[in-house]
Design an enzyme around this catalytic site. Sequence first.
Site, PDB file in Angstrom:
ATOM      1  N   GLU A   1      60.406  57.961  28.324  1.00 20.31           N
ATOM      2  CA  GLU A   1      60.296  56.508  28.469  1.00 20.31           C
ATOM      3  C   GLU A   1      61.580  55.799  28.021  1.00 20.31           C
ATOM      4  OE1 GLU A   1      57.726  54.663  29.644  1.00 20.31           O
ATOM      5  OE2 GLU A   1      58.524  52.743  28.987  1.00 20.31           O
TER       6      GLU A   1
ATOM      7  N   HIS B   1      54.828  56.765  28.337  1.00 23.14           N
ATOM      8  CA  HIS B   1      54.761  56.490  26.893  1.00 23.14           C
ATOM      9  C   HIS B   1      54.047  57.626  26.165  1.00 23.14           C
ATOM     10  CE1 HIS B   1      55.552  52.033  27.292  1.00 23.14           C
ATOM     11  NE2 HIS B   1      56.197  52.345  26.199  1.00 23.14           N
TER      12      HIS B   1
END
Length: 339
Positions: A10, A307
Site C-alpha cells: 500500500e 492495506h
Amino acid sequence: MINIDGSAGEGGGQILRTSLGLSLITGKPFRIEKIRAGRKSPGLLRQHLTAVNAAAKIGNAEVTGASIGSQALTFKPGNINPGEYKFSIGTAGSTTLVLQTVLPPLMLASSPSSISFEGGTHNPFAPPFDFLSKAFLPLVAKIGPQVTVELIRSGFYPAGGGEIRVRIEPAKSLNRVELVSRGKIKRAEGYALVAKLPDKIAERELAIIKNRLGWESSALHIRRDDTALSPGNVVSIEIEHENVVEVFTGFGEKGIRAEAVAEQAVKEAEAYLNSDAIVGEHLADQLLLPMALAGGGSYITLPLSLHSTTNIGTIKKFMDIDIEVSQIRDKLFKISLNS
Ligand code: ATP
C-alpha cells in the site's frame, strides 16, 4: 535494527503506524525508508509526524528524521509510560489514526491512560469516530482492553479543530477471539451528520439509503453538530449483529452531490450484507494487530485490501506469528492468526 520499506504494498501511513506501535511493544528499534512512497505527497504529513511524536513521548523513544516531509526515520524505543496526554495535530489530519498508533502499546501497559486528541474526527481514508467507537473498540474489548472514546467536537477538513477523548484500561492478558458467525441481526440504522450545512443535504442522503436498502424512516436519523469549526457532512450506516457491529461511511466533500456521498456508504453496506463476511474491509486490516498481540484469533472477511496484506507484512517484521489467509469461496476469506 529492523529495516522497513515504506513503499511496500500500500505504501501508506499504516506501515509507519504499525511499526511504531510494535517497536514500542517488542522493544525492537527500526529504521523506515521511503515513507508513504505510494502517496502523491510522500513523507511525513502532520498526522504522521504527530503519530511519531506521540509514540516517542509515550515510549521514551529516541527518534531521528521526525520532521514534516521526512521520508526516512529511525526509532529506538524506551519504556512505555501510561498516563495523561494531549496530542494536537494542528491540521485536520486524522485523530483516530494517531490513536491507532499509541493504542496497542498503551492497551498492554501497566496502568490506564487518558488522552485527548485534536484534529480531524471524520476524515476520508481514515476510521471515522463512529466506526472507532461502535465497530472497532467493542472488538478490542472482546480481546481484553476496555477503551472508551468520547467525541467532544467534530473536526473536518480543512479547519480541523475536532477533539476526541480516550480512556484506555489495559488488560492483564489478551483473549483469542474467533469471529466466525455474525449472530442474529439486532439493529440497522443510517445517520447523516451535517455541520454548518443545511438539513436538506442530510434528507437527500437518507432518501438514498431508504430507496436503496429499503429501510423504514424510523431507522434513519439526521445529526447536527454546529460546534465544528468548518462545514462537514458524513453518512454512516450501522449494522449490528449479535457478535459484531459494522459501520460503513460516505464522506461529504465540496463539489460532490449528497446522493453520491450516501451511495459510497450504501455500496459498502450492500457488499457486506450480500456476503457471509463477519467483518468488512476496514475492520479486516485493523483487527490484525490486536489479534497478533493476543497470540491469535480469526475472522471471516471479504477479499483482502492492499492495506490488509501490507499490514500482515509489517506485523511479521516484528513478531513471530503465523497469519494464514484461506479462501472459503468466491469473495470470502478466512484469516487465522496463530503464534
Ligand atoms: P496515507 O495518507 O499515507 O494514505 P494514512 O496515514 O491516511 O495514509 P493509510 O495507510 O491509508 O493511512 O491507512 C488508513 C487506515 O484507515 C486503514 O486502517 C483503513 O482501514 C482505515 N480506513 C480508511 N477508510 C475507512 C473507513 N471508511 N472506515 C474505517 N476505517 C477506514
